[in-house]
Design an enzyme around this catalytic site. Structure first.
Site, PDB file in Angstrom:
ATOM      1  N   GLU A 149     -23.699  15.925 -55.868  1.00  0.00           N
ATOM      2  CA  GLU A 149     -22.886  16.648 -55.322  1.00  0.00           C
ATOM      3  C   GLU A 149     -22.969  17.864 -54.917  1.00  0.00           C
ATOM      4  OE1 GLU A 149     -18.466  16.899 -56.625  1.00  0.00           O
ATOM      5  OE2 GLU A 149     -17.843  17.557 -54.888  1.00  0.00           O
ATOM      6  N   LYS A 171     -20.828  12.781 -62.345  1.00  0.00           N
ATOM      7  CA  LYS A 171     -20.592  13.732 -61.564  1.00  0.00           C
ATOM      8  C   LYS A 171     -20.998  14.813 -61.601  1.00  0.00           C
ATOM      9  CE  LYS A 171     -16.796  16.108 -59.475  1.00  0.00           C
ATOM     10  NZ  LYS A 171     -16.286  16.380 -59.343  1.00  0.00           N
ATOM     11  N   LYS A 176     -23.003  12.671 -52.696  1.00  0.00           N
ATOM     12  CA  LYS A 176     -21.998  13.063 -52.587  1.00  0.00           C
ATOM     13  C   LYS A 176     -21.867  14.654 -52.140  1.00  0.00           C
ATOM     14  CE  LYS A 176     -16.913  13.473 -54.333  1.00  0.00           C
ATOM     15  NZ  LYS A 176     -16.060  13.307 -55.342  1.00  0.00           N
ATOM     16  N   ARG A 189      -0.602  14.135 -67.647  1.00  0.00           N
ATOM     17  CA  ARG A 189      -1.153  14.556 -67.328  1.00  0.00           C
ATOM     18  C   ARG A 189      -1.632  12.426 -67.131  1.00  0.00           C
ATOM     19  NH1 ARG A 189      -2.315  19.535 -68.888  1.00  0.00           N
ATOM     20  NH2 ARG A 189      -3.440  19.040 -70.575  1.00  0.00           N
TER      21      ARG A 189
HETATM   22  P1  13P Z   1     -12.229  16.643 -53.039  1.00  0.00           P
HETATM   23  O1  13P Z   1     -12.107  15.039 -51.940  1.00  0.00           O
HETATM   24  O2  13P Z   1     -10.542  16.702 -52.960  1.00  0.00           O
HETATM   25  O3  13P Z   1     -13.018  17.217 -52.669  1.00  0.00           O
HETATM   26  O4  13P Z   1     -12.774  16.203 -54.113  1.00  0.00           O
HETATM   27  C1  13P Z   1     -13.725  15.182 -54.787  1.00  0.00           C
HETATM   28  C2  13P Z   1     -14.350  16.209 -56.039  1.00  0.00           C
HETATM   29  O5  13P Z   1     -14.755  15.057 -56.724  1.00  0.00           O
HETATM   30  C3  13P Z   1     -14.863  17.083 -55.451  1.00  0.00           C
HETATM   31  O6  13P Z   1     -15.822  17.569 -56.757  1.00  0.00           O
END
Ligand code: 13P
Length: 339
Positions: free
Chosen positions: A178, A137, A220, A46
């Site tokens: 998000e 996030k 987001k 990773r």
């Molecule tokens: P994706 O762009 O692959 O959807 O991932 C963005 C992300 O941070 C999802 O939480």
């Protein structure tokens, strides 16, 4: 540029020509990505993979910030042994941290999710800020089906997003908010519009109610799209128009930027949709329209890498190619022939 205030940080995250690299896959999720290239998901592998992404030459020309998972946030570059928050800052990239604890079953619903992680969040944010995080996030997941989403799932997820965002700002961290409406299902673009509109109204109502400063956050969201299994797939123009119409109705102009998630769109669609939206809005943008892509930036790179050291340069080339095209899409300057 000196990033003093939260508004400075939020503006820098969505500066013209730049977007965010979402490299914050949890251990479980990165394990699934490694399965696709037959690679064991060890701590070392990773780290090798994240090191490949972050050390790509000139990545800072296209990428404003990187979202990391807790493990990565505490790991160091292979060359020089510098902790990643510092390593990225030295390159001019803003370090970010995923702080939610994943989406879990929401009791009392039919297959809906609630994101966990509010308990102890204040202390965790305090520590992450000291370790160099400038943004965080939190992802909420909304499912579309015949019965769903329920008003209950929308309200509880919006409430948690606002609690998280408020805690971020009080710890001097910009929250990426998000709410993701999944593409899974047979729903069409009109269903996606209705649900996205309702969810965003609910999220901004909660953010307002809980005193979150719109100037100090980045949204987001998903784009307004047809479900994966919908028999009629909307065109690039339809997606761009529907997404803009929906966001004009729901996202306050005080929000500095919208950094879309890719959510399982093909690499090319994710770029083309963003580009078209920026062309349609031209100079009339209430907010910047940018990207915070995970899969749409990484999937060609991880394939090119395949877990082998000799493929690192090719993999970095693949990442840079997608990063550059998405960078051009933030100003509407991408075209298909660049693929
Ligand atoms: P994706 O762009 O692959 O959807 O991932 C963005 C992300 O941070 C999802 O939480």
């Amino acid at each position: 540029m000196e990033l003093t205030t939260l508004n400075d940080v939020a503006n820098a995250m969505v500066a013209d020509g730049k977007g965010i690299l979402a490299a914050d896959e949890s251990t479980g999720t990165i394990g699934k990505r490694f399965d696709q290239i037959d690679l064991e998901s060890t701590v070392e592998n990773r780290n090798a993979y994240r090191n490949l992404l972050f050390s790509a030459n000139d990545i800072e020309n296209y990428i404003s910030g990187v979202i990391m998972y807790d493990e990565t946030f505490r790991q160091s570059s292979l060359d020089g042994n510098v902790l990643y928050p510092q390593y990225l800052s030295d390159k001019g990239i803003i370090p970010g941290i995923k702080v939610d604890m994943g989406a879990h079953n929401l009791s009392g619903t039919e297959g809906e999710k609630i994101t966990e992680g509010l308990d102890g969040l204040n202390q965790r944010l305090n520590e992450y800020r000291k370790l160099g995080a400038r943004f965080a996030k939190w992802r909420a997941v909304i499912v579309i089906s015949e019965e769903n989403p329920s008003g209950y799932a929308i309200a509880t997820n919006a409430h948690a997003l606002a609690r998280y965002a408020s805690l971020c700002q009080s710890n001097d961290i910009v929250p990426i908010v998000e709410p993701e409406i999944l593409m899974d299902g047979t729903h069409d673009i009109d269903d996606s519009f209705v649900v996205t509109e309702e969810v965003l109204h609910s999220v901004f109502f909660e953010l307002y109610s809980q005193g979150v400063h719109f100037e100090e956050m980045v949204l987001k969201p998903n784009m307004v799209l047809s479900g994966y299994e919908c028999s009629s797939q909307a065109s690039v123009d339809e997606v761009a128009n529907a997404t803009i119409e929906c966001f004009m109705r729901t996202v306050p102009a005080a929000v500095p930027g919208i950094a879309f998630l890719s959510g399982g769109q093909s690499d090319q669609h994710a770029t083309a949709h963003l580009n078209r939206m920026n062309q349609l809005l031209e100079n009339n943008k209430p907010w910047k329209l940018s990207f915070s892509y995970g899969r749409a930036l990484q999937q060609s790179a991880i394939k090119a890498w395949g877990g082998s050291e000799q493929n690192i340069v090719n993999a970095q080339g693949a990442l840079l190619h997608r990063a550059k095209l998405n960078s051009l899409a933030t100003t509407g300057d991408y075209s298909e022939d660049m693929e």
